[in-house]
Design a protein around this motif. Structure first.
Motif, PDB file in Angstrom:
ATOM      1  N   HIS A  21     -20.404  50.959  -3.374  1.00 55.02           N
ATOM      2  CA  HIS A  21     -20.258  49.879  -4.352  1.00 55.02           C
ATOM      3  C   HIS A  21     -18.994  50.050  -5.183  1.00 55.02           C
ATOM      4  O   HIS A  21     -18.743  51.131  -5.705  1.00 55.02           O
ATOM      5  CB  HIS A  21     -21.442  49.864  -5.317  1.00 55.02           C
ATOM      6  N   LEU A  22     -18.263  48.979  -5.342  1.00 58.25           N
ATOM      7  CA  LEU A  22     -17.111  48.920  -6.240  1.00 58.25           C
ATOM      8  C   LEU A  22     -16.113  50.055  -5.997  1.00 58.25           C
ATOM      9  O   LEU A  22     -15.695  50.734  -6.912  1.00 58.25           O
ATOM     10  CB  LEU A  22     -17.581  48.944  -7.700  1.00 58.25           C
ATOM     11  N   LEU A  62     -14.249  56.883 -15.117  1.00 63.80           N
ATOM     12  CA  LEU A  62     -15.548  56.212 -15.263  1.00 63.80           C
ATOM     13  C   LEU A  62     -15.357  54.713 -15.447  1.00 63.80           C
ATOM     14  O   LEU A  62     -16.224  53.923 -15.095  1.00 63.80           O
ATOM     15  CB  LEU A  62     -16.229  56.739 -16.527  1.00 63.80           C
ATOM     16  N   LEU A  63     -14.209  54.341 -16.047  1.00 65.14           N
ATOM     17  CA  LEU A  63     -14.005  52.926 -16.372  1.00 65.14           C
ATOM     18  C   LEU A  63     -13.527  52.116 -15.164  1.00 65.14           C
ATOM     19  O   LEU A  63     -13.328  50.922 -15.273  1.00 65.14           O
ATOM     20  CB  LEU A  63     -12.996  52.804 -17.511  1.00 65.14           C
ATOM     21  N   GLU A  89     -15.105  51.211 -12.425  1.00 61.27           N
ATOM     22  CA  GLU A  89     -16.056  50.192 -11.979  1.00 61.27           C
ATOM     23  C   GLU A  89     -16.103  49.008 -12.941  1.00 61.27           C
ATOM     24  O   GLU A  89     -15.945  47.869 -12.502  1.00 61.27           O
ATOM     25  CB  GLU A  89     -17.438  50.800 -11.781  1.00 61.27           C
ATOM     26  N   PRO A  90     -16.289  49.257 -14.262  1.00 61.13           N
ATOM     27  CA  PRO A  90     -16.281  48.088 -15.154  1.00 61.13           C
ATOM     28  C   PRO A  90     -14.960  47.330 -15.118  1.00 61.13           C
ATOM     29  O   PRO A  90     -14.959  46.098 -15.146  1.00 61.13           O
ATOM     30  CB  PRO A  90     -16.553  48.666 -16.539  1.00 61.13           C
ATOM     31  N   LEU A 148     -15.030  44.969 -12.272  1.00 65.02           N
ATOM     32  CA  LEU A 148     -15.849  43.778 -12.540  1.00 65.02           C
ATOM     33  C   LEU A 148     -15.123  42.846 -13.493  1.00 65.02           C
ATOM     34  O   LEU A 148     -15.080  41.628 -13.288  1.00 65.02           O
ATOM     35  CB  LEU A 148     -17.184  44.205 -13.160  1.00 65.02           C
ATOM     36  N   ILE A 149     -14.520  43.443 -14.545  1.00 65.88           N
ATOM     37  CA  ILE A 149     -13.817  42.628 -15.535  1.00 65.88           C
ATOM     38  C   ILE A 149     -12.682  41.874 -14.865  1.00 65.88           C
ATOM     39  O   ILE A 149     -12.504  40.668 -15.073  1.00 65.88           O
ATOM     40  CB  ILE A 149     -13.296  43.514 -16.681  1.00 65.88           C
ATOM     41  N   PHE A 201     -13.974  38.863 -12.945  1.00 60.92           N
ATOM     42  CA  PHE A 201     -14.288  37.696 -13.786  1.00 60.92           C
ATOM     43  C   PHE A 201     -13.007  37.069 -14.339  1.00 60.92           C
ATOM     44  O   PHE A 201     -12.878  35.850 -14.404  1.00 60.92           O
ATOM     45  CB  PHE A 201     -15.202  38.104 -14.944  1.00 60.92           C
ATOM     46  N   PHE A 202     -12.069  37.937 -14.737  1.00 59.20           N
ATOM     47  CA  PHE A 202     -10.834  37.425 -15.315  1.00 59.20           C
ATOM     48  C   PHE A 202     -10.075  36.579 -14.291  1.00 59.20           C
ATOM     49  O   PHE A 202      -9.514  35.531 -14.632  1.00 59.20           O
ATOM     50  CB  PHE A 202      -9.976  38.602 -15.789  1.00 59.20           C
ATOM     51  N   PHE A 230     -11.470  33.147 -14.350  1.00 59.06           N
ATOM     52  CA  PHE A 230     -10.991  32.342 -15.483  1.00 59.06           C
ATOM     53  C   PHE A 230      -9.549  31.900 -15.276  1.00 59.06           C
ATOM     54  O   PHE A 230      -9.193  30.749 -15.554  1.00 59.06           O
ATOM     55  CB  PHE A 230     -11.120  33.142 -16.785  1.00 59.06           C
TER      56      PHE A 230
END
Lengths: 78, 678
Positions: free
Chosen positions: B462-463, B497-498, B500-501, B504-505, B508-509, B512
């Motif tokens: 995943h990711l 650690l960041l 993966e987020p 995802l960010i 989404f960005f 947009f």
């Protein structure tokens, strides 16, 4: 084991994951809604790119972390 | 009996001939050796007569392998007796106590050796010998010594063991060397506990049984301890699972009591003494063999260690023949299915969660889970009872809390987790342990308490962008004793650690940004068509109207501020503050009306705006009027305060203006709404 070894745990306690997921997704969706409302209502000439980008960024940060915590709370440890 | 002798005797002749024709050595020298060592001659003679006994007792079962082995060892012992020059005879085993545990499918041999140095030179190495056919099934070998005497007694140290190939030793033996912690001087002695575990050594006999039969197995070994050293006193005890013995080799000093058979004590046996024994007994213990077990341990720094174990299990005992009756099995499982096993218990670490047990077609519901603060137990039942030769494959998985297994020391992180299978009874032919580290970890090193084959690969999960580094450890022939902890050290930056987020960010960005681009892009093909031009103009008109609305709204806010300042005045009586507010509002309103002028001019000139123009003009006029009234009201009230008139007086003067103001405000709001709708 070596006596100096100290256990490593998650940066955020596991028990918070569901709550965090709900709240961050909620905030993210609200900001997303405001983004799309702005896109649909303001006329092309009055639209400010900076405002669109900031709303988009804020929404994606909240949605991104929200979906991460949603995955984690579902047991998909990424 | 006669057949045995016939088969054994001819084998001697070629040996003698080969001895006399041997090109390498001088025959005379060999004979010299022969005479010089009375021990060796002993070896030749004494076990020989015992051998015949053993062979005859086994031959009644017509078990050809036993016979063959006996013959082979005769050959080999004879050659040993002649060729072997006892260089290592400095050491003497003053006492050997062997205990063989046959209560499970693997054979556990615990030998207590008392090693004595009879020579003059200090010795630091002790050699252990195992016959090749046993050594190839050797799963685990460890030697423990009780360090020190008196005070420190009880503290045990395991000695380093390694495979050696000493020169001039007889064939068909595998050698292991134990390095003693300190050299053994003249006359000194040390006690060693050697634990050896063999798998696939118990042979089912008969090899095929029906559902109703119990399983019988044969175990073969030597009654004497095979050693390059002279053994003064030795004894052997064999523990069986049940006191049901079909037959066993009877030697002198053989006793059987319940489920235990004792051989010995035997005294003053020369080196390489060997006498085969065979024990044929009943064993219905689960012969669960995992032909392949793949354990995948995946670390997530978000708080979880996920363990997934893929089993490929077979019943390694006597093959099942004939038909299987589920009815019989259900009715009397202990009689009609004694050799089968129904369930297995996995001892999982404490606080294991999200446990699952499934196979290729889905969840297997026959499992039970219970646990306390020290352990979690998972009892699994395969879809069918396991009879000899039957196979099943399944997967179990569980999550473990990160802080129990992942630690940090000296800038590196390490995982400390058990190596083997959580089920005690299972023997694993091929164990593959995969440790999946998070993406971004590097500088990986592994420390395992026993030799394993290891390599690295990558896994996309995943990711992931580049894949997670995977450490793969492979070991064959794994038993319960291998279930020790091993460590995987690696470096990992917390910022990773960041990843993966952030992924995802950015996803989404991207969405947009796509929306923004779509809304800003002009996708019209024909830029000169009338409708397009009209649309552009209408856009402009709309923009102008929005600006007008905006300005009016700002005016209304200023009006509200003025009203607020009046309220403040009535409360505090501060005329100066009120005047200042008025001044600010005046200048601000002036600016706004300036801004309004070009917009209005544009609207008047634009043909598209003709329809809406009256409303806009009306709005602006109404607003101006409202503004004037409000100013009037404001100045009147301020005046009254300056003249220090009473509250009622002020109210009387203002009330008429106030009515107008309210009415106008209402109208302005209505107009704004109407324009909004257009």
């Amino acid at each position: 084991m070596a006596p100096s070894a100290k256990p490593i745990s998650s940066p955020v306690p596991d028990a918070w994951y569901p709550t965090l997921a709900v709240f961050m997704l909620l905030i993210g969706l609200v900001v997303t809604a405001s983004f799309f409302i702005y896109e649909a209502t303001s006329s092309r000439r009055n639209r400010s790119l900076a405002k669109e980008l900031t709303t988009g960024t804020v929404a994606s940060v909240f949605l991104g972390f929200g979906s991460l915590f949603l995955l984690l709370s579902c047991g998909v440890y990424v | 009996m006669i057949t045995t002798n016939q088969k054994t005797l001819p084998s001697f002749t070629p040996l003698v001939s080969s001895l006399s024709l041997s090109p390498e050595g001088d025959l005379a020298a060999k004979l010299n050796l022969f005479l010089a060592h009375p021990h060796t001659t002993n070896t030749k003679l004494k076990p020989k007569c015992l051998n015949f006994q053993a062979l005859t007792s086994i031959s009644s079962y017509s078990y050809p392998q036993v016979k063959k082995m006996g013959i082979r060892f005769d050959l080999f012992l004879l050659s040993v007796a002649i060729l072997w020059a006892p260089v290592l005879s400095d050491l003497v085993l003053s006492k050997v106590d062997r205990r063989i545990d046959l209560t499970s499918q693997s054979v556990r041999v615990t030998s207590t050796l008392k090693v004595e140095n009879a020579g003059t030179n200090p010795v630091s190495e002790v050699l252990l010998a195992f016959p090749d056919h046993h050594a190839k099934n050797l799963a685990y070998l460890t030697a423990i010594t009780n360090e020190g005497k008196g005070k420190t007694k009880g503290s045990t140290v395991s000695l380093p063991v390694e495979v050696v190939h000493p020169k001039g030793m007889p064939p068909a033996l595998t050698w292991y060397s134990l390095s003693l912690l300190k050299e053994l001087g003249k006359g000194e002695s040390v006690t060693l506990d050697v634990v050896a575990i063999f798998t696939h050594t118990l042979r089912p006999f008969p090899e095929e049984i029906t559902q109703a039969e119990t399983q019988l197995v044969v175990f073969q070994d030597s009654a004497f301890y095979i050693s390059p050293y002279v053994v003064k006193v030795q004894s052997l005890s064999v523990k069986l699972p049940e006191p049901k013995v079909e037959s066993y080799t009877k030697l002198e000093n053989t006793k059987i009591s319940g489920s235990e058979i004792k051989y010995g004590p035997y005294e003053n046996l020369p080196s390489f003494s060997y006498t085969p024994i065979a024990i044929h007994f009943e064993s219905n213990k689960p012969f669960a063999v995992a032909q392949e077990l793949v354990r995948e341990i995946e670390i997530s720094h978000w708080g979880n260690v996920q363990v997934t174990e893929h089993y490929n299990l077979i019943h390694g005992g006597a093959q099942s023949k004939g038909e299987f009756s589920r009815l019989d099995y259900q009715a009397r499982p202990h009689v009609r299915g004694a050799s089968a096993f129904r369930n297995l218990v996995a001892k999982l670490p404490p606080r294991a969660h999200s446990v699952y047990y499934r196979d290729e077609i889905g969840n297997i519901s026959t499992s039970h889970l219970w646990g306390d603060s020290k352990k979690t137990q998972l009892e699994i039942e395969p879809r069918y009872p396991m009879f000899g030769g039957w196979r099943t494959s399944f997967t179990i998985g569980y999550g473990l809390p990160l802080q129990d297994f992942l630690f940090q020391s000296e800038g590196k992180r390490f995982l400390n987790i058990s190596f083997g299978c959580p089920m005690n009874e299972v023997v694993i032919d091929n164990l593959i342990v995969k440790v999946v580290l998070p993406e971004g970890s590097g500088d990986i090193s592994v420390s395992v308490p026993f030799p394993v084959k290891q390599w690295q690969e990558a896994k996309l999960s995943h990711l992931d962008l580049v894949g997670r580094p995977v450490v793969v450890l492979e070991k064959t022939n794994v038993v319960q004793e291998h279930d020790q902890h091993f460590q995987v050290h690696y470096k990992f930056n917390n910022l990773s650690l960041l990843r993966e987020p952030l992924m995802l960010i950015s996803g989404f960005f991207f969405l947009f940004v796509t929306c923004i681009i779509y809304m800003h892009a002009d996708l019209t093909i024909s830029k000169s068509s009338a409708s397009y031009v009209a649309k552009l103009q209408w856009d402009e008109v709309q923009a102008a109207i929005q600006q007008v609305q905006n300005i009016i709204n700002r005016c209304l806010t200023i009006h509200d501020k003025l009203e607020a300042s009046l309220r403040d005045l009535s409360r505090t009586g501060d005329v100066q503050a009120c005047k200042a507010a008025r001044k600010a509002a005046d200048s601000y309103l002036k600016e706004l009306s300036k801004e309004l002028k070009p917009l209005l001019a544009f609207l008047q000139s634009s043909p598209q705006a003709a329809q809406i123009l009256p409303k806009v003009e009306d709005l602006i006029a109404k607003e101006r009027e409202l503004q004037e009234r409000l100013m009037l009201k404001h100045s009147t009230v301020v005046d009254c305060y300056e003249k220090k008139l009473g509250g009622r007086e002020i109210e009387n003067r203002v009330s008429s203006i106030q009515q107008k103001v309210t009415a106008l405000r209402q109208e302005v709001d209505d107009l704004l709404e109407i324009i909004d709708e257009i």
